[in-house]
Enzyme design. Structure first.
Site, PDB file in Angstrom:
ATOM      1  N   ASP A 100       0.850  -1.194   0.000  1.00  0.00           N
ATOM      2  CA  ASP A 100       0.000   0.000   0.000  1.00  0.00           C
ATOM      3  C   ASP A 100       0.885   1.243   0.000  1.00  0.00           C
ATOM      4  OD1 ASP A 100      -2.283  -1.546   0.252  1.00  0.00           O
ATOM      5  OD2 ASP A 100      -2.496  -1.216   2.400  1.00  0.00           O
TER       6      ASP A 100
ATOM      7  N   ARG B  11      -0.664  -0.662  -8.704  1.00  0.00           N
ATOM      8  CA  ARG B  11      -2.038  -0.258  -8.363  1.00  0.00           C
ATOM      9  C   ARG B  11      -2.129   1.264  -8.356  1.00  0.00           C
ATOM     10  NH1 ARG B  11      -3.267  -1.052  -2.377  1.00  0.00           N
ATOM     11  NH2 ARG B  11      -3.461  -3.262  -2.808  1.00  0.00           N
TER      12      ARG B  11
HETATM   13  P1  FDA Z   1     -13.837   9.158  -5.457  1.00  0.00           P
HETATM   14  O1  FDA Z   1     -13.896   8.957  -3.984  1.00  0.00           O
HETATM   15  O2  FDA Z   1     -13.199  10.381  -6.011  1.00  0.00           O
HETATM   16  O3  FDA Z   1     -15.315   9.051  -5.984  1.00  0.00           O
HETATM   17  C1  FDA Z   1     -15.598   9.291  -7.357  1.00  0.00           C
HETATM   18  C2  FDA Z   1     -16.941   8.720  -7.705  1.00  0.00           C
HETATM   19  O4  FDA Z   1     -16.967   7.312  -7.444  1.00  0.00           O
HETATM   20  C3  FDA Z   1     -18.086   9.281  -6.877  1.00  0.00           C
HETATM   21  O5  FDA Z   1     -18.515  10.507  -7.390  1.00  0.00           O
HETATM   22  C4  FDA Z   1     -19.114   8.176  -7.039  1.00  0.00           C
HETATM   23  O6  FDA Z   1     -19.712   8.232  -8.305  1.00  0.00           O
HETATM   24  C5  FDA Z   1     -18.256   6.927  -6.994  1.00  0.00           C
HETATM   25  N1  FDA Z   1     -18.171   6.439  -5.597  1.00  0.00           N
HETATM   26  C6  FDA Z   1     -17.127   6.533  -4.773  1.00  0.00           C
HETATM   27  N2  FDA Z   1     -17.411   5.992  -3.566  1.00  0.00           N
HETATM   28  C7  FDA Z   1     -18.690   5.587  -3.642  1.00  0.00           C
HETATM   29  C8  FDA Z   1     -19.579   4.953  -2.729  1.00  0.00           C
HETATM   30  N3  FDA Z   1     -19.225   4.666  -1.489  1.00  0.00           N
HETATM   31  N4  FDA Z   1     -20.813   4.644  -3.162  1.00  0.00           N
HETATM   32  C9  FDA Z   1     -21.199   4.948  -4.411  1.00  0.00           C
HETATM   33  N5  FDA Z   1     -20.403   5.538  -5.316  1.00  0.00           N
HETATM   34  C10 FDA Z   1     -19.176   5.855  -4.948  1.00  0.00           C
HETATM   35  N6  FDA Z   1      -5.337   4.968  -1.032  1.00  0.00           N
HETATM   36  C11 FDA Z   1      -4.069   5.229  -0.661  1.00  0.00           C
HETATM   37  O7  FDA Z   1      -3.745   6.360  -0.342  1.00  0.00           O
HETATM   38  N7  FDA Z   1      -3.148   4.213  -0.630  1.00  0.00           N
HETATM   39  C12 FDA Z   1      -3.449   2.944  -1.002  1.00  0.00           C
HETATM   40  O8  FDA Z   1      -2.575   2.066  -0.983  1.00  0.00           O
HETATM   41  C13 FDA Z   1      -4.786   2.667  -1.394  1.00  0.00           C
HETATM   42  N8  FDA Z   1      -5.162   1.414  -1.758  1.00  0.00           N
HETATM   43  C14 FDA Z   1      -6.400   1.218  -2.311  1.00  0.00           C
HETATM   44  C15 FDA Z   1      -6.753  -0.018  -2.822  1.00  0.00           C
HETATM   45  C16 FDA Z   1      -7.960  -0.197  -3.449  1.00  0.00           C
HETATM   46  C17 FDA Z   1      -8.305  -1.536  -4.022  1.00  0.00           C
HETATM   47  C18 FDA Z   1      -8.860   0.907  -3.587  1.00  0.00           C
HETATM   48  C19 FDA Z   1     -10.164   0.775  -4.320  1.00  0.00           C
HETATM   49  C20 FDA Z   1      -8.553   2.115  -3.043  1.00  0.00           C
HETATM   50  C21 FDA Z   1      -7.340   2.295  -2.385  1.00  0.00           C
HETATM   51  N9  FDA Z   1      -7.007   3.506  -1.809  1.00  0.00           N
HETATM   52  C22 FDA Z   1      -5.714   3.724  -1.407  1.00  0.00           C
HETATM   53  C23 FDA Z   1      -8.066   4.538  -1.590  1.00  0.00           C
HETATM   54  C24 FDA Z   1      -8.130   5.532  -2.743  1.00  0.00           C
HETATM   55  O9  FDA Z   1      -6.966   6.301  -2.767  1.00  0.00           O
HETATM   56  C25 FDA Z   1      -9.346   6.461  -2.604  1.00  0.00           C
HETATM   57  O10 FDA Z   1      -9.257   7.142  -1.396  1.00  0.00           O
HETATM   58  C26 FDA Z   1     -10.677   5.757  -2.686  1.00  0.00           C
HETATM   59  O11 FDA Z   1     -10.656   4.685  -3.570  1.00  0.00           O
HETATM   60  C27 FDA Z   1     -11.757   6.739  -3.187  1.00  0.00           C
HETATM   61  O12 FDA Z   1     -11.443   7.202  -4.478  1.00  0.00           O
HETATM   62  P2  FDA Z   1     -12.224   6.762  -5.809  1.00  0.00           P
HETATM   63  O13 FDA Z   1     -11.227   6.636  -6.910  1.00  0.00           O
HETATM   64  O14 FDA Z   1     -12.998   5.543  -5.543  1.00  0.00           O
HETATM   65  O15 FDA Z   1     -13.167   7.933  -6.225  1.00  0.00           O
END
Ligand code: FDA
Length: 308
Positions: free
Chosen positions: A134, A184
């Site tokens: 991570d 990732r």
């Molecule tokens: P974001 O939060 O910007 O959301 C964009 C859109 O996605 C929203 O407008 C909505 O449409 C949809 N969405 C998001 N969450 C939703 C929900 N709960 N319900 C419905 N729709 C939703 N971070 C880090 O700093 N270090 C790491 O090592 C990791 N590792 C990691 C592994 C994996 C497998 C994942 C998926 C994520 C991480 N993260 C992470 C976390 C990552 O950095 C981030 O904080 C979250 O994934 C949220 O970002 P999103 O890209 O999902 O979109």
């Protein structure tokens, strides 16, 4: 902006005390955390695998302050790998590790963490699976990348996460790309200073797309870690543009977030991995999930409302 406030407030002892004293906090954590022990997390993992998903198992805990605690964390991960082997899940389950949990912040931490990662990577290889590292706050980015590159000399299958919120990440994608590399890409869940990080969601999205383009055109396997429907669509387009087949990259999402979308992508033939955290030390993880998205925070606030 609410996420900055939440991440800052969460570091205050009083805030943590109040939140942990509220029984509903634990109930909400259960949506994002599969259990406090392997025994309680196991059914959730088994269910995901039965439904054609794969998993990255994370044992919760970070910021280890002494070598004994780091050694205990390594033992916990070795036990998880034993369990994965016993269950016959090596093709479907990998482990995800935070370097701060296995000693990176200790004096001589880089050497301690490197040895610990080597031990985990070796055991993972013996049972037929892999380890992914991570990415934590930006004070650890350089050390994490340096360590990953060093361990990859012996274990090229070691994966690493990069955060689009950091201005350096597009260049880091080029730097860590290599044949067989597993990278990732996520947006980033930590609060970082303006000097090193993008601060508007739009800037982070643009960085995500630029970095993803580098990975899709690169030699490794992009692991696209997002729930964002726009980023998911762009990933599919970039993959097609780079002549990647469905199996040449992977979508990754968090346990408890957009499960219907996870299934939709599997039905389309995409490999989808769910990041499954478990363990008693879930406070920091829960806060990051609440800070991630208004949808998650709303879920938490709704749980606090009286039901009648
Ligand atoms: P974001 O939060 O910007 O959301 C964009 C859109 O996605 C929203 O407008 C909505 O449409 C949809 N969405 C998001 N969450 C939703 C929900 N709960 N319900 C419905 N729709 C939703 N971070 C880090 O700093 N270090 C790491 O090592 C990791 N590792 C990691 C592994 C994996 C497998 C994942 C998926 C994520 C991480 N993260 C992470 C976390 C990552 O950095 C981030 O904080 C979250 O994934 C949220 O970002 P999103 O890209 O999902 O979109």
């Amino acid at each position: 902006m609410y996420h900055k406030f939440l991440l800052a407030a969460s570091r205050r002892a009083a805030f943590k005390r109040v939140l942990l004293a509220c029984p509903l906090t634990r109930a909400v954590a259960e949506r994002f955390v599969a259990g406090e022990s392997w025994a309680t997390a196991r059914p959730a993992i088994a269910d995901l695998i039965d439904r054609g998903l794969t998993v990255a198992v994370d044992f919760l805990g970070e910021d280890t302050h002494d070598a004994a605690q780091a050694a205990t964390m390594v033992c916990n991960y070795l036990a998880i790998l034993d369990n994965i082997e016993r269950e016959g899940w090596a093709a479907s389950a990998e482990v995800s590790v935070k370097l701060s949990a296995i000693g990176l912040r200790l004096p001589d931490g880089e050497n301690i963490a490197r040895d610990n990662v080597g031990q985990l990577a070796q055991r993972a290889r013996e049972i037929g699976t892999v380890v992914t590292i991570d990415m934590e706050d930006c004070s650890l980015t350089d050390r994490t990348i340096r360590l990953v590159k060093a361990v990859r000399q012996d274990y090229p299958e070691l994966g690493v996460a990069l955060q689009a919120q950091l201005k350096r990440t597009e260049a880091d994608c080029r730097d860590v790309d290599a044949p067989g590399a597993r990278i990732r890409l996520c947006k980033g869940a930590y609060d970082s200073p303006a000097a090193v990080a993008y601060h508007t969601a739009h800037e982070v999205d643009l960085s995500f797309v630029r970095s993803l383009k580098v990975l899709m055109e690169g030699q490794g396997t992009p692991l696209v870690a997002t729930h964002d429907p726009i980023m998911i669509e762009i990933a599919q387009e970039l993959a097609a543009h780079s002549n990647r087949g469905l199996k040449d990259f992977e979508f990754q999402m968090l346990y408890g977030v957009r499960p219907i979308e996870q299934e939709r992508l599997v039905d389309l033939g995409h490999p989808v991995r769910v990041y499954v955290p478990f363990g008693a030390d879930w406070y920091c993880y829960l806060i990051r999930r609440l800070a991630d998205s208004p949808a998650n925070l709303l879920f938490f606030l709704r749980a606090l409302l009286p039901t009648k």
